[in-house]
Scaffold this active site. Sequence first.
Site: not given
Ligand SMILES: [Zn+2]
Length: 337
Positions: A57, A184, A127, A83, A130, A68, A171, A36
């Site tokens: 992808d 989703c 999404d 995709k 990781e 969407r 951070c 999306a």
């Molecule tokens: Zn940082």
Amino acid sequence: MSMSERYSRQERFTPMGEAGQKTLGEAHAVVCGCGALGTVAAELLARAGVGNLTIVDRDYVELSNLQRQLLFTEEDARESLPKAIAAERHLRAVNSEIRIHGVVDDLRSRNAEELLAPAGVVLDATDNFETRYLMNDFCVERGTPWIYAAGVGSYGITMPILPDRTACFRCIYPAPPSGSQPTCETAGVLGPLTAAVASIAAGFALQILSGNQSDVRRVITTLDLWHGPVREVRQPNRDQNCPCCGKRNFEWLAGRRDEPVSLCGRNAVQIHARERAVNLDELKDRLSALGPVRANEFALKFLNDPYELTVFPDGRAIIKGTTDPGLARSLYARWVG
Ligand SMILES: [Zn+2]
């Protein structure tokens, strides 16, 4: 004199001008993820004339994407096109003057250098946390700007990250969120929300790629398009003890965190531990005795209720119907070897 009528309205916008347009034409954006967020961001950048566009992808187009994911068609879903390939084809028809490169793969530590090194900006349209940590590691190490973006339900967030100038992703999020998160699949997602988030992210990308990086606002934009509000807050300062930008310990880039991943909201697991080529035609012959199977040059799809296996030529696979990596591995071993 303008080189092209195509970009005349964009060039007329003073901060862009012909100089900015020319800079844009020589720039390279990498869009990681083509769902999306990625479809909208990639289309805006292609239309704007970003000269080199890489779209990464691992997934294929499904009917449930069309609500969407603006670039895709029913035909793409019927063909189960990857995709990245479908996006490349559609965007070529939109702008034949730029270079578009669809990559059917995941961003991982092993290919981060190859995929991200040319980037003047990296757009996060993934999404999962990781991949974002990996992207953050690479971009902080190289000093490449990247733009975090996410959306679920009617709520979205985006933030430009300029290494050495702003806080980095880690951070702000020192560790992945624990426990179950809305996805989703469980919470749904609205098309106008993801389109809005991707548009804001693409706006930051145009500033960076047109030589106007000093115009980038150091903010976190959050928006709830159903309940409100839409707001910008100032980014926090850099954390001097941040493992990534503070201590320059790039755990994800070093591959120490590369595990099989349960895919966000998909009730599916991706197997990428077994990297070896698979002959999809041979596999189709073997599996056809066990259940419905179809294959094209890009992927093989095999149904074995309640599971659905999709195998790619490099041996990578997505197993739907489970979130258990151990079970997914054993099903893979059972069907693929
Ligand atoms: Zn940082």
